[in-house]
Design an enzyme around this catalytic site. Structure first.
Site, PDB file in Angstrom:
ATOM      1  N   MET A 102       1.164   5.354 -45.019  1.00  0.00           N
ATOM      2  CA  MET A 102       1.888   5.605 -45.784  1.00  0.00           C
ATOM      3  C   MET A 102       1.424   6.835 -46.671  1.00  0.00           C
ATOM      4  SD  MET A 102       4.810   6.049 -44.650  1.00  0.00           S
ATOM      5  CE  MET A 102       5.029   4.491 -43.017  1.00  0.00           C
ATOM      6  N   CYS A 103      -0.209   6.788 -47.188  1.00  0.00           N
ATOM      7  CA  CYS A 103      -0.616   7.713 -48.780  1.00  0.00           C
ATOM      8  C   CYS A 103      -0.631   8.661 -48.167  1.00  0.00           C
ATOM      9  CB  CYS A 103      -1.604   7.387 -48.400  1.00  0.00           C
ATOM     10  SG  CYS A 103      -2.651   5.132 -49.622  1.00  0.00           S
ATOM     11  N   HIS A 104      -0.341   9.716 -49.332  1.00  0.00           N
ATOM     12  CA  HIS A 104      -0.555  11.350 -49.320  1.00  0.00           C
ATOM     13  C   HIS A 104      -1.672  12.001 -48.726  1.00  0.00           C
ATOM     14  CE1 HIS A 104       3.693   9.986 -51.364  1.00  0.00           C
ATOM     15  NE2 HIS A 104       3.536  11.401 -50.430  1.00  0.00           N
TER      16      HIS A 104
ATOM     17  N   MET B  25      -4.889   3.412 -54.572  1.00  0.00           N
ATOM     18  CA  MET B  25      -5.093   3.655 -52.959  1.00  0.00           C
ATOM     19  C   MET B  25      -6.358   3.643 -52.773  1.00  0.00           C
ATOM     20  SD  MET B  25      -3.149   1.445 -52.696  1.00  0.00           S
ATOM     21  CE  MET B  25      -3.417   1.213 -50.795  1.00  0.00           C
ATOM     22  N   GLU B  26      -6.824   4.471 -52.665  1.00  0.00           N
ATOM     23  CA  GLU B  26      -8.155   5.998 -53.094  1.00  0.00           C
ATOM     24  C   GLU B  26      -9.688   4.887 -53.326  1.00  0.00           C
ATOM     25  OE1 GLU B  26      -5.169   8.520 -51.956  1.00  0.00           O
ATOM     26  OE2 GLU B  26      -5.465   7.506 -53.163  1.00  0.00           O
TER      27      GLU B  26
ATOM     28  N   ASP C  78     -22.510  -5.309 -44.517  1.00  0.00           N
ATOM     29  CA  ASP C  78     -22.989  -4.834 -42.601  1.00  0.00           C
ATOM     30  C   ASP C  78     -24.995  -4.389 -43.071  1.00  0.00           C
ATOM     31  OD1 ASP C  78     -23.626  -3.884 -40.380  1.00  0.00           O
ATOM     32  OD2 ASP C  78     -23.917  -1.482 -41.330  1.00  0.00           O
TER      33      ASP C  78
END
Length: 155
Positions: free
Chosen positions: A75-77, A111-112, A126
């Site tokens: 749902m992120c733009h 969110m980014e 990793d």
């Protein structure tokens, strides 16, 4: 009466409509850390990690993650990213990362920034996993923690 959802209802997910919002300068800073063994911390500090430069690789991974956030968070733009900074710090028992993301847009970039932090830390894991494994192939000391938004600025 408050409705309780015990299952996912088909067709109920929707992206928030931001079409009426104005473009505004926005910034978000997020942080997190990965706990590592003392030997692994020393390998990072001295540049002796078998896979190569841990921070250079994790920095590129964070930038790519920030740019691809709308592809992995449903749902992120999609928003124009105008700047990304990724900073690492070696601490006694952990490596910490701060990701700052900037935009001029209609919605925030937290969110980014959180995605950038998460992928940076996963990339560190990793890069050093061969040094972190115990004799059974497990990771008894390795832990990603404290992923959070430090600040969000609008305007």
């Amino acid at each position: 009466m408050e409705k309780t959802f015990t299952h996912i209802e088909a067709g109920r997910a929707r992206m928030v409509d931001i079409s009426e919002k104005n473009n505004v300068t926005r910034l978000a800073r997020a942080a997190g850390e990965i706990v590592l063994s003392a030997g692994t911390i020393e390998k990072i500090r001295t540049g002796n990690v078998e896979k190569g430069n841990v921070f250079a690789t994790a920095r590129v991974a964070a930038v790519l993650a920030v740019k691809k956030t709308p592809e992995i968070i449903p749902m992120c733009h999609q928003i124009p990213i105008t700047g990304i900074d990724v900073d690492f710090k070696i601490e006694e028992e952990a490596v910490s990362v701060v990701v700052e993301v900037r935009t001029v847009g209609k919605t925030g970039v937290e969110m980014e920034a959180l995605t950038g932090v998460s992928v940076a830390l996963l990339t560190v894991w990793d890069m050093v996993k061969s040094a972190e494994k115990d004799e059974t192939g497990n990771y008894p000391h390795t832990l990603i923690r404290n992923i959070r938004v430090l600040e969000k600025i609008k305007g």
